[in-house]
Write a protein that holds these residues in place. Structure first.
Motif, PDB file in Angstrom:
ATOM      1  N   LYS A  12      67.121  53.235  28.664  1.00 29.39           N
ATOM      2  CA  LYS A  12      67.196  53.684  30.053  1.00 29.39           C
ATOM      3  C   LYS A  12      66.330  54.920  30.268  1.00 29.39           C
ATOM      4  O   LYS A  12      65.647  55.039  31.283  1.00 29.39           O
ATOM      5  CB  LYS A  12      68.641  53.975  30.453  1.00 29.39           C
ATOM      6  CG  LYS A  12      69.446  52.727  30.739  1.00 29.39           C
ATOM      7  CD  LYS A  12      70.860  53.065  31.178  1.00 29.39           C
ATOM      8  CE  LYS A  12      71.649  51.807  31.495  1.00 29.39           C
ATOM      9  NZ  LYS A  12      73.027  52.107  31.926  1.00 29.39           N
ATOM     10  N   SER A  58      82.985  48.324  16.078  1.00 29.27           N
ATOM     11  CA  SER A  58      82.926  49.587  16.816  1.00 29.27           C
ATOM     12  C   SER A  58      81.610  50.313  16.554  1.00 29.27           C
ATOM     13  O   SER A  58      80.997  50.859  17.481  1.00 29.27           O
ATOM     14  CB  SER A  58      84.092  50.493  16.434  1.00 29.27           C
ATOM     15  OG  SER A  58      85.309  49.917  16.840  1.00 29.27           O
ATOM     16  N   VAL A  61      78.841  48.479  18.416  1.00 34.91           N
ATOM     17  CA  VAL A  61      78.931  48.766  19.851  1.00 34.91           C
ATOM     18  C   VAL A  61      78.368  50.154  20.133  1.00 34.91           C
ATOM     19  O   VAL A  61      77.589  50.342  21.078  1.00 34.91           O
ATOM     20  CB  VAL A  61      80.388  48.627  20.354  1.00 34.91           C
ATOM     21  CG1 VAL A  61      80.543  49.218  21.756  1.00 34.91           C
ATOM     22  CG2 VAL A  61      80.817  47.168  20.342  1.00 34.91           C
ATOM     23  N   ALA A  62      78.744  51.141  19.321  1.00 36.84           N
ATOM     24  CA  ALA A  62      78.245  52.503  19.506  1.00 36.84           C
ATOM     25  C   ALA A  62      76.727  52.540  19.344  1.00 36.84           C
ATOM     26  O   ALA A  62      76.023  53.199  20.119  1.00 36.84           O
ATOM     27  CB  ALA A  62      78.912  53.455  18.521  1.00 36.84           C
ATOM     28  N   SER A  63      76.220  51.816  18.362  1.00 36.60           N
ATOM     29  CA  SER A  63      74.770  51.750  18.131  1.00 36.60           C
ATOM     30  C   SER A  63      74.058  51.117  19.329  1.00 36.60           C
ATOM     31  O   SER A  63      73.020  51.608  19.787  1.00 36.60           O
ATOM     32  CB  SER A  63      74.492  50.951  16.869  1.00 36.60           C
ATOM     33  OG  SER A  63      73.116  50.725  16.711  1.00 36.60           O
ATOM     34  N   LEU A  64      74.616  50.043  19.848  1.00 34.68           N
ATOM     35  CA  LEU A  64      74.015  49.371  21.005  1.00 34.68           C
ATOM     36  C   LEU A  64      74.060  50.251  22.250  1.00 34.68           C
ATOM     37  O   LEU A  64      73.109  50.286  23.035  1.00 34.68           O
ATOM     38  CB  LEU A  64      74.705  48.031  21.259  1.00 34.68           C
ATOM     39  CG  LEU A  64      74.429  46.946  20.213  1.00 34.68           C
ATOM     40  CD1 LEU A  64      75.325  45.737  20.454  1.00 34.68           C
ATOM     41  CD2 LEU A  64      72.969  46.532  20.217  1.00 34.68           C
ATOM     42  N   LYS A  65      75.145  50.992  22.429  1.00 35.23           N
ATOM     43  CA  LYS A  65      75.241  51.902  23.573  1.00 35.23           C
ATOM     44  C   LYS A  65      74.171  52.993  23.476  1.00 35.23           C
ATOM     45  O   LYS A  65      73.547  53.354  24.477  1.00 35.23           O
ATOM     46  CB  LYS A  65      76.631  52.525  23.656  1.00 35.23           C
ATOM     47  CG  LYS A  65      77.679  51.589  24.198  1.00 35.23           C
ATOM     48  CD  LYS A  65      79.040  52.272  24.295  1.00 35.23           C
ATOM     49  CE  LYS A  65      80.090  51.345  24.889  1.00 35.23           C
ATOM     50  NZ  LYS A  65      81.407  52.002  24.980  1.00 35.23           N
ATOM     51  N   ALA A  66      73.974  53.520  22.260  1.00 32.78           N
ATOM     52  CA  ALA A  66      72.940  54.538  22.064  1.00 32.78           C
ATOM     53  C   ALA A  66      71.560  53.956  22.351  1.00 32.78           C
ATOM     54  O   ALA A  66      70.708  54.605  22.972  1.00 32.78           O
ATOM     55  CB  ALA A  66      73.001  55.085  20.638  1.00 32.78           C
ATOM     56  N   GLU A  67      71.332  52.730  21.925  1.00 29.30           N
ATOM     57  CA  GLU A  67      70.048  52.072  22.176  1.00 29.30           C
ATOM     58  C   GLU A  67      69.836  51.857  23.676  1.00 29.30           C
ATOM     59  O   GLU A  67      68.738  52.069  24.198  1.00 29.30           O
ATOM     60  CB  GLU A  67      69.997  50.727  21.439  1.00 29.30           C
ATOM     61  CG  GLU A  67      68.655  50.031  21.534  1.00 29.30           C
ATOM     62  CD  GLU A  67      68.617  48.741  20.729  1.00 29.30           C
ATOM     63  OE1 GLU A  67      67.645  47.995  20.911  1.00 29.30           O
ATOM     64  OE2 GLU A  67      69.539  48.465  19.941  1.00 29.30           O
ATOM     65  N   ILE A  68      70.891  51.474  24.371  1.00 34.18           N
ATOM     66  CA  ILE A  68      70.803  51.280  25.824  1.00 34.18           C
ATOM     67  C   ILE A  68      70.441  52.593  26.510  1.00 34.18           C
ATOM     68  O   ILE A  68      69.592  52.632  27.401  1.00 34.18           O
ATOM     69  CB  ILE A  68      72.120  50.702  26.380  1.00 34.18           C
ATOM     70  CG1 ILE A  68      72.255  49.239  25.974  1.00 34.18           C
ATOM     71  CG2 ILE A  68      72.195  50.846  27.902  1.00 34.18           C
ATOM     72  CD1 ILE A  68      73.624  48.629  26.264  1.00 34.18           C
ATOM     73  N   ARG A  69      71.095  53.696  26.084  1.00 37.08           N
ATOM     74  CA  ARG A  69      70.794  55.004  26.673  1.00 37.08           C
ATOM     75  C   ARG A  69      69.322  55.360  26.456  1.00 37.08           C
ATOM     76  O   ARG A  69      68.650  55.822  27.375  1.00 37.08           O
ATOM     77  CB  ARG A  69      71.696  56.087  26.083  1.00 37.08           C
ATOM     78  CG  ARG A  69      73.081  56.137  26.678  1.00 37.08           C
ATOM     79  CD  ARG A  69      73.837  57.401  26.269  1.00 37.08           C
ATOM     80  NE  ARG A  69      74.013  57.536  24.834  1.00 37.08           N
ATOM     81  CZ  ARG A  69      74.997  56.984  24.125  1.00 37.08           C
ATOM     82  NH1 ARG A  69      75.905  56.241  24.736  1.00 37.08           N
ATOM     83  NH2 ARG A  69      75.085  57.158  22.825  1.00 37.08           N
TER      84      ARG A  69
END
Length: 87
Positions: free
Chosen positions: A33, A19, A22-30
């Motif tokens: 972007k 988890s 996943v949260a770290s990767l989502k932040a990196e994606i944001r």
């Protein structure tokens, strides 16, 4: 029961790690972007600043350049034609 409790604890720990990742990767994606959006904006700004060579010169200048180029091509053709006669 002890083994079951250990496996449950290990499962929760691993699930927590997943988890967090996943949260770290989502932040990196944001962040990526946002960076991509900024780069696209800069690219568009630079594109708007560009002009092609033909829009930077007037029609009469274009015609004059065209005539000069045709004259040069003609001279090259004549020169090549003369050198072929010698051979």
């Amino acid at each position: 029961m002890n083994q079951f409790a250990q496996q449950s604890d290990q499962f929760r720990r691993l699930l927590s790690e997943v988890s967090e990742e996943v949260a770290s990767l989502k932040a990196e994606i944001r962040e990526l972007k946002r960076e991509n959006s900024g780069l696209k904006t800069k690219l568009e700004e630079e594109r708007d600043k560009q002009t092609d060579i033909f829009s930077a010169i007037s029609e009469s200048e274009r015609l004059a350049i065209r005539q000069q180029i045709k004259g040069m091509i003609s001279k090259i053709d004549n020169h090549l034609g003369d050198s072929h006669e010698i051979d």
